[in-house]
Design a protein around this motif. Structure first.
Motif, PDB file in Angstrom:
ATOM      1  N   ASN A   1       0.875  -1.568   0.333  1.00  0.00           N
ATOM      2  CA  ASN A   1       0.306   0.078  -0.175  1.00  0.00           C
ATOM      3  C   ASN A   1       0.832   1.510  -0.114  1.00  0.00           C
ATOM      4  O   ASN A   1       1.733   1.276   0.504  1.00  0.00           O
ATOM      5  N   LYS A   2       0.598   2.032  -1.475  1.00  0.00           N
ATOM      6  CA  LYS A   2       1.777   3.136  -1.307  1.00  0.00           C
ATOM      7  C   LYS A   2       2.280   4.596   0.097  1.00  0.00           C
ATOM      8  O   LYS A   2       2.213   4.945   0.128  1.00  0.00           O
ATOM      9  N   LYS A   3       0.464   4.115   0.039  1.00  0.00           N
ATOM     10  CA  LYS A   3      -0.328   4.974   0.707  1.00  0.00           C
ATOM     11  C   LYS A   3       0.298   5.403   2.878  1.00  0.00           C
ATOM     12  O   LYS A   3       0.299   6.601   2.965  1.00  0.00           O
TER      13      LYS A   3
ATOM     14  N   ASN B   1       3.683   7.160   1.904  1.00  0.00           N
ATOM     15  CA  ASN B   1       3.650   8.617   1.102  1.00  0.00           C
ATOM     16  C   ASN B   1       3.733   9.773   2.355  1.00  0.00           C
ATOM     17  O   ASN B   1       3.667   9.726   2.809  1.00  0.00           O
TER      18      ASN B   1
ATOM     19  N   LYS C   1      -4.384   5.563 -10.139  1.00  0.00           N
ATOM     20  CA  LYS C   1      -4.008   5.805  -8.932  1.00  0.00           C
ATOM     21  C   LYS C   1      -3.505   4.503  -7.732  1.00  0.00           C
ATOM     22  O   LYS C   1      -3.689   5.250  -6.868  1.00  0.00           O
TER      23      LYS C   1
ATOM     24  N   GLU D   1      -3.170   2.292  -5.729  1.00  0.00           N
ATOM     25  CA  GLU D   1      -2.344   2.031  -4.287  1.00  0.00           C
ATOM     26  C   GLU D   1      -1.615   1.122  -4.267  1.00  0.00           C
ATOM     27  O   GLU D   1      -0.780   1.244  -3.489  1.00  0.00           O
TER      28      GLU D   1
END
Length: 328
Positions: A29-31, A34, A264, A266
């Motif tokens: 999960n890139k969020k 970030n 987009k 994540e």
């Protein structure tokens, strides 16, 4: 207990398939990593504390969001008062859960106030809706968020008259003191949680008011009544029902892939994520829906190409022209 919270509802609006991947430690999960989003969150904490000074004497419900029943019980007890202000009030009903930034209760008249670390120009009458009555795409997630909160509150208290507002910085207002942000200092607790230490005792120490409150009651009513739909065309009420069942049952909705949502996503793995054995929700979606194999993921595709307008990319995606080798 699994409940559809307002953050999960917003996630479902982005892409219903994300409801299956969110919160699972075995998926990337890139969020979660970030720094830009983290900086935005910190700014949001400061504005929330500033907003609370505009509504003094409120009761703050502290604690983890996942303790749904505890917060709901505390809220119900406070709401027995004829008049009360609550920060982070909680509402739990039928597998739905929300917490409000600021709630002002005067009898059965309720103000639901959503605080945003954004700004607006008061002379602009088309902040949320365009000249033709369409909803501004930049504001859609926030407006649907407030509508979700209002919907859950109304389920809990059908007799209430709920008015909805967004509170944010008014660009026409000029601060009369310097360094207001220094009165709201970002702190880290021993368990690395972000908090804010407020040095101001009241709004009188802040000089001229710089936040403005915008009434969005009619817009929220329009969302509930189906006047405004989200990008995927699903109605507000249907979205709540579908997302609640999907999340509570931990099901994969198998919602169609799209350029705007997938670009987009994540839940996609970096090389480091792969080394750690994390899985990719992005990959699983394309394996299930597009029948991609490992060779397809190695090909250059629309998500890798920059310089194409997003509308054109979306059109190419819908026409199944996804790979660079198919573009002429």
């Amino acid at each position: 207990m699994r409940v559809l919270s307002k953050s999960r509802f917003k996630l479902g609006l982005e892409c219903p398939n994300k409801l299956y991947y969110t919160g699972k430690k075995d998926y990337a999960n890139k969020k979660n990593e970030n720094p830009f989003l983290e900086a935005l969150a910190k700014g949001g904490f400061q504005v929330e504390e500033l907003a609370r000074l505009y509504y003094p004497g409120g009761h703050l419900l502290e604690g983890e969001d996942w303790d749904y029943v505890k917060h709901w019980k505390q809220t119900k007890e406070l709401l027995k008062k004829e008049n009360v202000i609550i920060y982070e009030a909680a509402f739990l009903v039928d597998g739905l859960f929300i917490r409000t930034d600021i709630l002002v209760k005067k009898g059965n008249i309720i103000e639901l106030i959503e605080v945003k670390s954004k700004s607006y120009e008061p002379e602009n009458e088309y902040i949320f809706l365009g000249k033709r009555g369409g909803m501004d795409s930049k504001w859609k997630p926030y407006l649907f968020d407030v509508a979700f909160q209002k919907h859950v509150m109304q389920l809990c208290f059908p007799e209430w008259e709920i008015k909805s507002f967004i509170l944010m910085a008014d660009k026409s207002k000029k601060a009369s003191i310097d360094g207001i942000n220094q009165l709201f200092r970002i702190t880290k607790s021993s368990d690395n949680r972000t908090g804010v230490t407020v040095l101001a005792k009241s709004k009188d120490e802040l000089g001229n008011p710089i936040l403005g409150k915008l009434d969005i009651t009619d817009i929220v009513t329009g969302i509930e009544g189906g006047k405004y739909a989200y990008a995927n065309g699903i109605t507000f009420i249907d979205a709540i029902q579908d997302y609640r069942e999907t999340y509570i049952n931990d099901e994969y909705m198998n919602s169609s892939t799209s350029y705007s949502a997938c670009n987009k996503c994540e839940f996609i793995t970096s090389e480091e994520d792969k080394k750690q054995g994390l899985k990719s929700g992005f990959v699983e979606c394309f394996e299930k829906q597009k029948k991609w194999n490992y060779k397809d993921f190695e090909k250059t595709n629309l998500f890798d190409i920059r310089g194409i307008h997003w509308r054109k990319s979306a059109e190419l995606f819908e026409n199944k022209l996804i790979f660079a080798e198919n573009l002429k």
